[in-house]
Design a protein around this motif. Sequence first.
Motif, mmCIF file in Angstrom:
data_model
loop_
_atom_site.group_PDB
_atom_site.id
_atom_site.type_symbol
_atom_site.label_atom_id
_atom_site.label_comp_id
_atom_site.label_asym_id
_atom_site.label_seq_id
_atom_site.Cartn_x
_atom_site.Cartn_y
_atom_site.Cartn_z
ATOM 1 N N ASP B 195 0.829 -1.211 0.000
ATOM 2 C CA ASP B 195 0.000 0.000 0.000
ATOM 3 C C ASP B 195 0.860 1.256 0.000
ATOM 4 O O ASP B 195 0.589 2.206 -0.729
ATOM 5 N N TYR B 196 1.878 1.267 0.850
ATOM 6 C CA TYR B 196 2.713 2.464 0.951
ATOM 7 C C TYR B 196 3.482 2.679 -0.346
ATOM 8 O O TYR B 196 3.685 3.803 -0.792
ATOM 9 N N ASN B 198 2.396 1.767 -3.257
ATOM 10 C CA ASN B 198 1.411 2.270 -4.218
ATOM 11 C C ASN B 198 1.197 3.761 -4.046
ATOM 12 O O ASN B 198 1.123 4.509 -5.024
ATOM 13 N N VAL B 199 1.068 4.188 -2.786
ATOM 14 C CA VAL B 199 0.885 5.618 -2.515
ATOM 15 C C VAL B 199 2.053 6.398 -3.101
ATOM 16 O O VAL B 199 1.873 7.391 -3.814
ATOM 17 N N ALA B 201 3.960 5.560 -5.485
ATOM 18 C CA ALA B 201 3.943 5.507 -6.949
ATOM 19 C C ALA B 201 2.938 6.501 -7.513
ATOM 20 O O ALA B 201 3.213 7.209 -8.477
ATOM 21 N N VAL B 202 1.748 6.571 -6.900
ATOM 22 C CA VAL B 202 0.719 7.490 -7.393
ATOM 23 C C VAL B 202 1.176 8.932 -7.230
ATOM 24 O O VAL B 202 1.001 9.774 -8.108
ATOM 25 N N VAL B 203 1.791 9.229 -6.094
ATOM 26 C CA VAL B 203 2.273 10.586 -5.839
ATOM 27 C C VAL B 203 3.538 10.881 -6.656
ATOM 28 O O VAL B 203 3.917 12.025 -6.826
ATOM 29 N N GLN B 204 4.148 9.827 -7.182
ATOM 30 C CA GLN B 204 5.389 9.941 -7.969
ATOM 31 C C GLN B 204 6.553 10.497 -7.168
ATOM 32 O O GLN B 204 7.204 11.459 -7.583
ATOM 33 N N LEU B 205 6.794 9.895 -6.025
ATOM 34 C CA LEU B 205 7.988 10.258 -5.265
ATOM 35 C C LEU B 205 9.212 9.732 -6.012
ATOM 36 O O LEU B 205 9.177 8.633 -6.557
ATOM 37 N N ASN B 206 10.283 10.524 -6.044
ATOM 38 C CA ASN B 206 11.505 10.007 -6.663
ATOM 39 C C ASN B 206 12.223 9.115 -5.644
ATOM 40 O O ASN B 206 11.865 9.111 -4.463
ATOM 41 N N LYS B 213 10.965 9.494 2.936
ATOM 42 C CA LYS B 213 9.603 9.707 3.430
ATOM 43 C C LYS B 213 8.828 8.428 3.669
ATOM 44 O O LYS B 213 7.859 8.424 4.414
ATOM 45 N N ILE B 214 9.201 7.341 2.992
ATOM 46 C CA ILE B 214 8.453 6.091 3.149
ATOM 47 C C ILE B 214 9.325 5.013 3.800
ATOM 48 O O ILE B 214 8.990 4.448 4.835
#
Lengths: 264, 298
Positions: B195-196, B198-199, B201-206, B213-214
């Motif tokens: 889940d994290y 996926n989040v 990926a959707v937010v497009q963190l580099n 952050k994750i």
Amino acid sequence: MTAYLKLDHIDKVFTRGTATTEVLKDINLTIEKGEYVSIIGHSGCGKSTLLNIIAGLTGATMGGVLLENREVNSPGPDRAVVFQNHSLLPWLTVYENVRLGVDKVFAKTKSRAERDAWVMHNLNLVQMAHARDKRPSEISGGMKQRVGIARALAMEPKVLLLDEPFGALDALTRAHLQDSVMALHQKLGNTILMITHDVDEAVLLSDRIVMMTNGPSARIGEVLEVPLARPRKRLDLATNATYLKCRQRVLEFLYERHRFVEAA
Amino acid sequence: MNMTATKIEVETATPAATIAPVVTLTPKRPPRTEAYARMARETAVRVIPPLVVIALLTLVWELVCRRAGSALPPPSKVFADTKELIFDPFFDRGGIDKGLFWHLSASLQRVAFGYSLSAIAGIALGVLVGQSVWAMRGLDPLFQVLRTIPPLAWLPLSLAAFRDGQPSAIFVIFITSIWPIIINTAVGIRNIPQDYRNVAAVVQLNPLEFFAKIMIPAAAPYIFTGLRIGIGLSWLAIVAAEMLIGGVGIGFFIWDAWNSSHISEIILALFYVGIIGFVLDRLIAGLGKVVTRGTAQN
């Protein structure tokens, strides 16, 4: 009538070792701007897989997804997802969870103050501004899902993807949140694609209901228009003939023609 | 019964104008004293049993070692012999003839240095092994073999490589404490819920943002488990390593005391080593508690 979101001949095959399972077969669907479309089907029919393909989290084996006539095959904030189990990051506060996406999407277009205001605006939309400094573990399930919706809305997605967003909630909270989503759709005019297994929810919220056959090789069995005027009121609809007819059609599809067979 | 009695007494004793505040105060007072009493009870419950056990053990030790010709000194003799060391830990007569404070701080400095290096390298390698399947396939078997090598077995090799006691001791600390840090970090990274991801990926963190952050917050409870095991191991290793490399340090202090047959000094040093090991462990555990405030609850 232009296709805003287009699912073009999507097939999905999972391969594990030498065994292959065809999950989705030839899925075609076009969704217009501002439309609310639900995908309904029995559990295991691959509807979540379909949503993941649209979100770009899973690749399609064949075919593809077009958003405004451009192929999208990786995840992005233009297709923000509200996850079934909210998926808030437990170490961030409510505000920070929403801010995470806002900071990325509006890094160049909004100033710090504007981003802050935008986060608060979206928390206000879902009536969660009061809990801005709480952590996810300190708020209820319904509230978490509200924050999840705010996080997705704040990214200003072209299509909002809802993955059984109310599945984990109790009936009263669910009804309350459905009303909220309806009001938001009315107010903001988002294009929304929702996965659900709840017939009433699908009929109440959607403009069109996409019914999927059972897997493996699930297809779109039928698409039903819901010609009910908006805004819709839950209580009025209980006796509305159109509502009942639509509900009947979906129930017939799910329980007569495509009854759920327990996979061995 | 008791309460109403005091209340009436107070009311009659004070003028009418101040009755109101007195009345609001009286019900507040009993809970506060009750809270103190409860706190005292809780502390007592935790402190008294170990104190009783320690007192009993000291008594047994005293009785057993008191007889003439006993190999080990009784506690009373230990205290008499080491009084000077206990009450003046800061003396410095040059060479290795220093107070216990200097020995302990030399050991702690080595541990701090070696442990910091292993924390940095361990977390970095753990992230690599946790994140990349190929890194795991390549490195994990190596780690599993290397981690079973006893700390002291590394010492001759590092002495040969560094030709000096100080860096060798630090290396031994490093190599001892790095394995649990690597392994726990890798497990933590591998257990980050999809889940994290996926989040992110959707937010497009580099990748860098994803790491900060994750990954780190999500794996923090595991990382701190590794760090806590690591600090314990490095404190275990330093005493042994210092016995061999000599110089200032609590390990060599013990060895030196043995060579000069100052058994009481050995006992005192062991006491300090135990206490400091305990404090180090608590320190890392406390730090972990603060850092993982959010994640641990989920």
